[in-house]
Design a protein around this motif. Structure first.
Motif, PDB file in Angstrom:
ATOM      1  N   ARG A 184       0.831  -1.200   0.000  1.00 28.98           N
ATOM      2  CA  ARG A 184       0.000   0.000   0.000  1.00 28.98           C
ATOM      3  C   ARG A 184       0.869   1.255   0.000  1.00 28.98           C
ATOM      4  N   VAL A 185       0.311   2.349  -0.460  1.00 29.02           N
ATOM      5  CA  VAL A 185       0.981   3.644  -0.392  1.00 29.02           C
ATOM      6  C   VAL A 185       0.750   4.210   0.995  1.00 29.02           C
ATOM      7  N   GLU A 186       1.831   4.670   1.612  1.00 29.00           N
ATOM      8  CA  GLU A 186       1.738   5.170   2.984  1.00 29.00           C
ATOM      9  C   GLU A 186       0.771   6.348   3.065  1.00 29.00           C
ATOM     10  N   ASP A 187      -0.012   6.380   4.141  1.00 22.69           N
ATOM     11  CA  ASP A 187      -0.962   7.460   4.461  1.00 22.69           C
ATOM     12  C   ASP A 187      -2.193   7.464   3.559  1.00 22.69           C
ATOM     13  N   THR A 188      -2.448   6.382   2.834  1.00 15.73           N
ATOM     14  CA  THR A 188      -3.677   6.270   2.049  1.00 15.73           C
ATOM     15  C   THR A 188      -4.582   5.217   2.671  1.00 15.73           C
ATOM     16  N   PHE A 189      -5.855   5.268   2.315  1.00 21.49           N
ATOM     17  CA  PHE A 189      -6.831   4.285   2.787  1.00 21.49           C
ATOM     18  C   PHE A 189      -6.713   3.054   1.903  1.00 21.49           C
ATOM     19  N   CYS A 190      -6.365   1.934   2.492  1.00 25.73           N
ATOM     20  CA  CYS A 190      -6.078   0.717   1.723  1.00 25.73           C
ATOM     21  C   CYS A 190      -7.360  -0.061   1.435  1.00 25.73           C
ATOM     22  N   VAL A 191      -7.592  -0.377   0.163  1.00 22.61           N
ATOM     23  CA  VAL A 191      -8.742  -1.174  -0.257  1.00 22.61           C
ATOM     24  C   VAL A 191      -8.236  -2.388  -1.025  1.00 22.61           C
ATOM     25  N   LYS A 192      -8.488  -3.573  -0.493  1.00 22.04           N
ATOM     26  CA  LYS A 192      -8.101  -4.803  -1.199  1.00 22.04           C
ATOM     27  C   LYS A 192      -9.281  -5.286  -2.032  1.00 22.04           C
ATOM     28  N   VAL A 193      -9.038  -5.504  -3.324  1.00 25.68           N
ATOM     29  CA  VAL A 193     -10.109  -5.828  -4.267  1.00 25.68           C
ATOM     30  C   VAL A 193      -9.973  -7.268  -4.732  1.00 25.68           C
ATOM     31  N   TYR A 194     -11.076  -8.015  -4.612  1.00 27.47           N
ATOM     32  CA  TYR A 194     -11.163  -9.352  -5.207  1.00 27.47           C
ATOM     33  C   TYR A 194     -11.883  -9.172  -6.537  1.00 27.47           C
ATOM     34  N   ASP A 195     -11.124  -9.150  -7.616  1.00 29.40           N
ATOM     35  CA  ASP A 195     -11.682  -8.855  -8.934  1.00 29.40           C
ATOM     36  C   ASP A 195     -11.987 -10.163  -9.668  1.00 29.40           C
ATOM     37  N   ALA A 196     -13.263 -10.542  -9.645  1.00 32.48           N
ATOM     38  CA  ALA A 196     -13.707 -11.736 -10.372  1.00 32.48           C
ATOM     39  C   ALA A 196     -14.271 -11.359 -11.728  1.00 32.48           C
ATOM     40  N   LYS A 254      -7.365   7.289  -8.923  1.00 31.16           N
ATOM     41  CA  LYS A 254      -7.002   8.638  -9.360  1.00 31.16           C
ATOM     42  C   LYS A 254      -7.489   9.716  -8.399  1.00 31.16           C
ATOM     43  N   SER A 255      -8.288   9.326  -7.432  1.00 28.53           N
ATOM     44  CA  SER A 255      -8.680  10.295  -6.414  1.00 28.53           C
ATOM     45  C   SER A 255      -7.499  10.681  -5.544  1.00 28.53           C
ATOM     46  N   GLY A 256      -6.455   9.789  -5.493  1.00 32.95           N
ATOM     47  CA  GLY A 256      -5.254  10.062  -4.720  1.00 32.95           C
ATOM     48  C   GLY A 256      -5.368   9.752  -3.250  1.00 32.95           C
ATOM     49  N   MET A 257      -6.537   9.267  -2.811  1.00 35.96           N
ATOM     50  CA  MET A 257      -6.746   9.017  -1.382  1.00 35.96           C
ATOM     51  C   MET A 257      -6.703   7.544  -1.020  1.00 35.96           C
ATOM     52  N   PHE A 258      -6.756   6.674  -2.041  1.00 30.77           N
ATOM     53  CA  PHE A 258      -6.878   5.244  -1.776  1.00 30.77           C
ATOM     54  C   PHE A 258      -5.742   4.458  -2.420  1.00 30.77           C
ATOM     55  N   SER A 259      -5.353   3.379  -1.758  1.00 30.90           N
ATOM     56  CA  SER A 259      -4.474   2.378  -2.360  1.00 30.90           C
ATOM     57  C   SER A 259      -5.356   1.221  -2.781  1.00 30.90           C
ATOM     58  N   ILE A 260      -5.562   1.075  -4.078  1.00 32.51           N
ATOM     59  CA  ILE A 260      -6.394   0.000  -4.599  1.00 32.51           C
ATOM     60  C   ILE A 260      -5.489  -1.191  -4.905  1.00 32.51           C
ATOM     61  N   LYS A 265     -10.880 -14.377   6.538  1.00 32.11           N
ATOM     62  CA  LYS A 265      -9.493 -14.831   6.689  1.00 32.11           C
ATOM     63  C   LYS A 265      -8.515 -13.661   6.573  1.00 32.11           C
ATOM     64  N   ASP A 266      -8.694 -12.814   5.545  1.00 28.95           N
ATOM     65  CA  ASP A 266      -7.742 -11.730   5.295  1.00 28.95           C
ATOM     66  C   ASP A 266      -7.851 -10.601   6.320  1.00 28.95           C
ATOM     67  N   THR A 267      -9.010 -10.469   6.955  1.00 32.41           N
ATOM     68  CA  THR A 267      -9.147  -9.448   7.996  1.00 32.41           C
ATOM     69  C   THR A 267      -8.177  -9.724   9.142  1.00 32.41           C
ATOM     70  N   LYS A 268      -7.916 -11.014   9.397  1.00 32.25           N
ATOM     71  CA  LYS A 268      -7.002 -11.401  10.471  1.00 32.25           C
ATOM     72  C   LYS A 268      -5.540 -11.337  10.031  1.00 32.25           C
ATOM     73  N   ASN A 269      -5.292 -11.606   8.746  1.00 34.22           N
ATOM     74  CA  ASN A 269      -3.908 -11.743   8.265  1.00 34.22           C
ATOM     75  C   ASN A 269      -3.403 -10.566   7.450  1.00 34.22           C
ATOM     76  N   ASP A 270      -4.263  -9.649   7.086  1.00 34.20           N
ATOM     77  CA  ASP A 270      -3.857  -8.531   6.242  1.00 34.20           C
ATOM     78  C   ASP A 270      -4.422  -7.240   6.831  1.00 34.20           C
ATOM     79  N   LYS A 271      -3.762  -6.146   6.555  1.00 36.27           N
ATOM     80  CA  LYS A 271      -4.173  -4.854   7.097  1.00 36.27           C
ATOM     81  C   LYS A 271      -4.731  -4.009   5.967  1.00 36.27           C
ATOM     82  N   ALA A 272      -6.049  -3.985   5.861  1.00 35.99           N
ATOM     83  CA  ALA A 272      -6.716  -3.185   4.836  1.00 35.99           C
ATOM     84  C   ALA A 272      -7.905  -2.484   5.493  1.00 35.99           C
TER      85      ALA A 272
END
Length: 416
Positions: free
Chosen positions: A65-77, A92-98, A117-124
């Motif tokens: 993730r980019v530091e100081d941005t709101f991290c969003v993890k996407v499952y793209d099916a 492109k809003s510049g506020m989120f790490s997609i 599972k990822d809520t416990k093992n990943d920080k998003a």
């Protein structure tokens, strides 16, 4: 005093371990700095106007993730042009790490399990699931079935994310209402966005912060690895001086020195000066290697040498303190290794500490290397306060070490 210094140096020069750290540690630091480590610092340099791709489950969104941005993890099916447009608008809003992971044919039920599972093992801050039928569902107006948002943090920026997604969905629905296919709608939306003024996201340093360029960030990352190797060389070169103190305590040499009328402070000062000499020797070897390799630093070669010498001065003196206080060679070795490993880890030599909790940050400021890393930021930006900082920190640590060493030596003498 001069006799004690010469005797200690003779013992050091006969020790193969001392020569190993004296010659190998500087060579390794130069080699590591010379390597191309862009991949190691990639998580510091991601462009937050682009989607960050996650190849597999071994890569965590928290790491890329980019530091100081709101991290969003996407499952793209979905993996379609329309879903790509939606994610690009968010980045492109510049506020989120997609941070996107392609997961073809992932069902909603499977996505629910992965989020647990990822809520416990990943920080998003949030997770976003895009359905395999994203194009059809969203163009038909079935927005609630096309994707699902999972909120996993209490970050208030979720409200901004929710608003941005609603705006993008509204644009997609308006364009789709014109009877265009999903791909055609994505192309039309992209053409419309191209007519808008180009937005530039600029990172500004806050109060008491220093903003570095990408090139300076790369330099600082490599300097951090070099500092880690060099601090190991200094602390273990100094531990051999500490071994001489331990052996002299065992063989009652210190007692005989006392009988000659030599004060304990004189003895400790002689050992302290020997530690300074070892620091000078290791720094000189490093300088020689730098000239041979032609290595240049973003801060200047001699500035780097000065910082290395001062940092080595602290660690070699700290090794001497360990020998005086512990009084056992093997225990002093273990303590030296532990101090080197933990201080390098907590001081930000391997990775930045910007996202660490306040308790960990406070602990990191007890580590000498942390102050030297912070001073590199100032020196990179031409602020002379960086030199004043390292001089003050060196003086402070040495004052503490000398005071504790004198007290420890006196207690050891009383025990004897």
């Amino acid at each position: 005093m001069s006799i004690i210094i010469r005797t200690t140096l003779k013992l050091l020069f006969r020790n193969k371990g001392f020569w190993f750290f004296l010659l190998i540690a500087p060579a390794l630091s130069v080699l590591i700095y010379s390597l191309n480590m862009d991949s190691l610092s990639m998580y510091l340099e991601h462009d937050n106007n682009k989607i960050i791709e996650i190849e597999d489950d071994t890569v965590k969104a928290a790491y890329v993730r980019v530091e100081d941005t709101f991290c969003v993890k996407v499952y793209d099916a979905s993996g379609t042009k329309l879903s790509e447009y939606m994610l690009n608008k968010l980045t492109k809003s510049g506020m989120f790490s997609i941070c996107r992971q392609h997961m073809n044919d992932l069902t909603l039920a499977e996505a629910d399990k992965r989020v647990d599972k990822d809520t416990k093992n990943d920080k998003a801050g949030a997770f976003l699931y895009l359905s395999p039928d994203f194009d059809r569902l969203i163009t038909e107006g079935k927005v609630s079935e096309a994707f699902k948002i999972y909120i996993t943090s209490e970050d208030d920026r979720y409200g901004i994310l929710d608003r941005e997604i609603k705006n993008v969905v509204s644009d997609i629905l308006d364009t789709s209402a014109e009877g265009l296919s999903a791909d055609a709608a994505a192309a039309a939306l992209a053409e419309k966005d191209a007519l808008l003024p180009e937005k530039e996201v600029v990172s500004l340093a806050g109060k008491n912060e220093v903003s570095l360029t990408a090139e300076q960030t790369r330099e600082k990352t490599r300097i951090g690895y070099a500092f880690a190797i060099l601090s190991m060389g200094f602390i273990f070169s100094g531990i051999f001086v500490a071994h001489s103190v331990i052996e002299e305590q065992k063989d009652k040499v210190l007692l005989r020195i006392d009988l000659t009328g030599t004060k304990s402070i004189v003895y400790f000062a002689a050992k302290f000066i020997t530690s300074i000499i070892t620091s000078v020797m290791l720094t000189t070897v490093l300088l020689l290697y730098l000239f041979i390799a032609g290595t240049e630093f973003g801060m200047g070669r001699m500035n780097f040498i000065l910082m290395v010498f001062l940092m080595g001065f602290i660690f070699s003196s700290l090794s001497l303190l360990l020998g005086v206080v512990i009084g056992n060679a093997m225990s002093a070795n273990y303590a030296a290794f532990t101090i080197w490993a933990m201080s390098s880890l907590l001081s930000g030599l391997y990775f930045p500490l910007g996202e660490m909790k306040n308790g960990t940050k406070m602990l990191s400021y007890m580590m000498p290397q942390r102050w030297f890393m912070d001073s590199t930021d100032l020196i990179f930006t031409g602020d002379n306060k960086g030199y004043f900082m390292v001089l003050c920190i060196t003086a402070a640590y040495l004052l503490i070490i000398i005071s504790l060493g004198g007290v420890g030596l006196k207690l050891k003498k009383n025990e004897a």
